[in-house]
Design an enzyme around this catalytic site. Sequence first.
Site, short mmCIF file in Angstrom:
data_model
loop_
_atom_site.label_atom_id
_atom_site.label_comp_id
_atom_site.label_asym_id
_atom_site.label_seq_id
_atom_site.Cartn_x
_atom_site.Cartn_y
_atom_site.Cartn_z
N LYS A 159 25.66 15.52 118.75
CA LYS A 159 26.10 16.87 118.39
C LYS A 159 27.63 16.86 118.35
CE LYS A 159 22.27 19.41 120.58
NZ LYS A 159 21.88 20.16 121.80
N ARG A 216 22.94 22.88 116.17
CA ARG A 216 22.89 23.67 117.39
C ARG A 216 22.06 24.92 117.10
NH1 ARG A 216 26.22 21.62 121.61
NH2 ARG A 216 24.63 22.72 122.81
N SER A 217 21.64 25.59 118.16
CA SER A 217 20.80 26.77 117.95
C SER A 217 21.59 27.91 117.31
CB SER A 217 20.15 27.22 119.26
OG SER A 217 21.11 27.36 120.27
N GLU A 255 15.66 28.84 115.90
CA GLU A 255 15.72 27.70 114.99
C GLU A 255 14.63 27.74 113.93
OE1 GLU A 255 16.05 24.17 117.36
OE2 GLU A 255 17.93 24.85 118.27
N ASP A 294 11.58 18.48 122.58
CA ASP A 294 12.85 18.66 123.31
C ASP A 294 12.52 19.58 124.46
OD1 ASP A 294 15.30 19.16 124.39
OD2 ASP A 294 16.09 20.29 122.68
#
Length: 439
Positions: free
Chosen positions: A348, A377-378, A212, A247
């Site tokens: 998400k 999202r990653s 990310e 997170d």
Amino acid sequence: MTISKVHSRYVYDSRGNPTVEVDVTTENGLFRAIVPSGASTGINEAMELRDGDKSKWQGKGVTKAVDNVNKTIAPHLIKSGLDEKNQEEIDSFLLKLDGTPNKRSLGANAILGVSLAVAKAGAAAKQVPLYRHIADISKSKQDKYVLPVPFQNVLNGGSHAGGSLAFQEFMIAPTNAPSFSEALRIGSEVYHHLKSLTKSKYGQSAGNVGDEGGVAPDIETPEEALDLIVASIEKAGYKGKVSIALDVASSEFYKDGKYDLDFKNPNSDKSKWLSGDQLADLYESLIDNYPIISIEDPFSEEDWDAWSNFYPKVASKLQIVGDDLTVTNPIFIKKAIEKKAANALLLKVNQIGTLTESIKAAQLAFSDKWGVMVSHRSGETEDHIIADIVVGLRTGQIKTGAPSRSERLAKLNQILRIEQELGDDAVYSGKGFHTAQNL
């Protein structure tokens, strides 16, 4: 107006894995959406359909999902004659066509690609920006739009990076900035100082970035990571002006009812695994010593008691975000509300599979005065629809990686464009990010 053509293909995400792209054509043109994919996924997420053929793409192909769009969804949707402006009706049609609770028949990735492309077509049919169309269908206030705080994941650990650090994301949040563009500038400056400090302390390779865009040094403890970030904030000249969010993605290291902070080591010492209470004590220590305003997935999605025990201790101090716990699904959001487990939802779109369901999940969270953080999202793409979603839904907070890697910046740059377009018709959520609905 109706949809004249729907076509899907596979393209590649930021990890080099195949993902679903969908084109929807109307008399106004062609509208395209690309579906993202996660690495740390909740067990209750909607079913992402992968081929499973290990001889190609290591089993991660999406040709079945692509075929489901082209051979099943496309002919049925075109024949239906549904108006692209009616998002809820089209999403409901897609759900009925699939016919399963978790979208395992057609695949959530197939359905979502169509749903998001339709939203773009609907905005064009109304001749309004996408964020305004989303505000219309979600019945959000439009007297003044709210621009979000960018929660920027500047240091990566967990399943998003190498190294032994268990916690997945360490984010900076410029809540004291006067505007979104200034928040982004502050975040960028802190990030560059962090890269320099990381390289000088851990060597040149420590400046390499994770999935990310954050740096991914070989750090062992969260304190070490937080000290590095605090030093970077101070070096950039923003001491006391930039907050921190975590997170933890703790489901990734939940084993046999305990938490293994050395989970990347196959020979980790079981005697050092932590109970939920011990992990909670660690969080409370971190909250007392660092400017932390939000913690996501502090416990496993299976460890409801740990969530409910932790909530009353810290809920007045910070935001507790459910991601794997709630998976953008009203069933689990309701459960979390009833159990007093969290006070914010990570939204998400690919966890639930349609735009309409995502909007309803956000509305349910808002109804109990929860915050809502829209998330990437990653495994991301150049599609920047979540930028329009965060503005349209008025959630006041977004996480979409570091100010690095173009698939991350695509979203942040789109919000910059929206900020410029709206001018005085928008406000920056800032310190009010958790209650942006009230701004």
